[in-house]
Design an enzyme around this catalytic site. Sequence first.
Site, short mmCIF file in Angstrom:
data_model
loop_
_atom_site.label_atom_id
_atom_site.label_comp_id
_atom_site.label_asym_id
_atom_site.label_seq_id
_atom_site.Cartn_x
_atom_site.Cartn_y
_atom_site.Cartn_z
N HIS A 130 96.67 2.60 47.79
CA HIS A 130 97.51 3.39 46.73
C HIS A 130 97.38 4.85 47.44
O HIS A 130 98.21 5.55 46.99
CB HIS A 130 96.87 3.58 45.50
CG HIS A 130 96.98 2.14 44.83
ND1 HIS A 130 98.10 1.60 44.55
CD2 HIS A 130 96.02 1.44 44.31
CE1 HIS A 130 97.95 0.55 43.96
NE2 HIS A 130 96.56 0.40 43.64
N ASP A 167 96.89 -7.90 47.32
CA ASP A 167 96.20 -7.29 46.16
C ASP A 167 97.23 -7.39 44.93
O ASP A 167 98.38 -7.44 44.97
CB ASP A 167 95.83 -5.73 46.43
CG ASP A 167 95.20 -5.11 45.23
OD1 ASP A 167 93.98 -4.68 45.65
OD2 ASP A 167 95.54 -4.56 44.33
N HIS A 169 97.99 -5.30 42.87
CA HIS A 169 98.76 -3.97 42.58
C HIS A 169 99.60 -3.92 43.83
O HIS A 169 99.12 -3.95 44.86
CB HIS A 169 97.69 -2.99 42.35
CG HIS A 169 96.85 -2.77 40.97
ND1 HIS A 169 95.37 -3.39 41.43
CD2 HIS A 169 97.07 -2.84 39.74
CE1 HIS A 169 95.09 -3.55 40.34
NE2 HIS A 169 95.80 -3.15 39.28
N ASP A 248 92.04 -9.29 43.27
CA ASP A 248 92.15 -8.85 41.80
C ASP A 248 93.41 -9.56 41.24
O ASP A 248 93.59 -9.34 39.99
CB ASP A 248 92.33 -7.14 41.70
CG ASP A 248 93.08 -6.53 42.48
OD1 ASP A 248 93.86 -7.10 43.28
OD2 ASP A 248 93.05 -5.41 42.49
#
Length: 312
Positions: A130, A167, A169, A248
């Site tokens: 991120h 991931d 996200h 995740d």
Amino acid sequence: MNTAFYSHPACRGHDMGDGHPECPQRLDAISDHLRATGLDLFIDHRDAPEATPEQLGRAHAANYVGQLVERLGAVQAGGRPQALDPDTVAAPGTLAAALRAAGAAVAATDDVIAGRAANAFCAVRPPGHHATRDETMGFCFFNNVAVAARHALDVHGLSRVAIVDFDVHHGNGTEDIVAGDERILMVSFFQHPLYPYCGAVPKGTNMVNLPLDPYTRGAAVREAITQQWLPALEAFRPQMIFISAGFDAHREDDLGQMALVEDDYAWITKQLVAVAERHAGGRIVSCLEGGYSLSALARSVAAHLRVLADVA
Ligand SMILES: [Zn+2]
């Protein structure tokens, strides 16, 4: 040749506070499980060095690197945590952890290109995907994978590398850094909508973004990868593959609502190993991103590593 396993005790020293999901115990869970399963004996443990400002500056703005190192240094000296953005807290141990996390990815890249390892996994934190060119975000300070990919291109002279992000996200920071850099193909899937609430429209023609609905299970993910990632990777013929390995999207992980299991991570890894063997001499550097259910994280990393290290 072995699978290198890069980590460093300093990566445990980054602590965003009691009860925070991105916690030091994530690395303990991984190393405990690798020992308990005996997988530990099949991987080659190496200590991560610290990344240099020059290495970090290949993915980040030079003034961002300078200011962040200075700010993290002040937190280290002051001994008190400080929030840098709504999701990202700097602690006294953050500077050393963040430098080792990025340094692991760079050293792993050096080893794999030099033939000192067949491939590598970096069990590091803080995560990186991120972190944009000039902003901390979502538990991330330096973009470990983007730093390593640029190192392979700019220092080792490779001309094409792929970044694969699984991931749950969206890796918005990596996209921010690499969109438009045609030497890099980035392929990813992510739950959508979910933090950071972007990615459905790719920022560059070198991105393959697959937004997936909550509760998507492994079979649908495998189908999407077969249809979208693999043809793009085959056509691009990467000379090396970097993986933003977040776990995740596991069904036991509460930070997302997807429904992958360990077998899905093994399957994804097998596809990437096959692409790497066809085009990249097997060269893969994988870096830990998310994964917050400690047991599911440890089991998923083991499934990923078992394929990388070719352990039956
Ligand atoms: Zn994540």
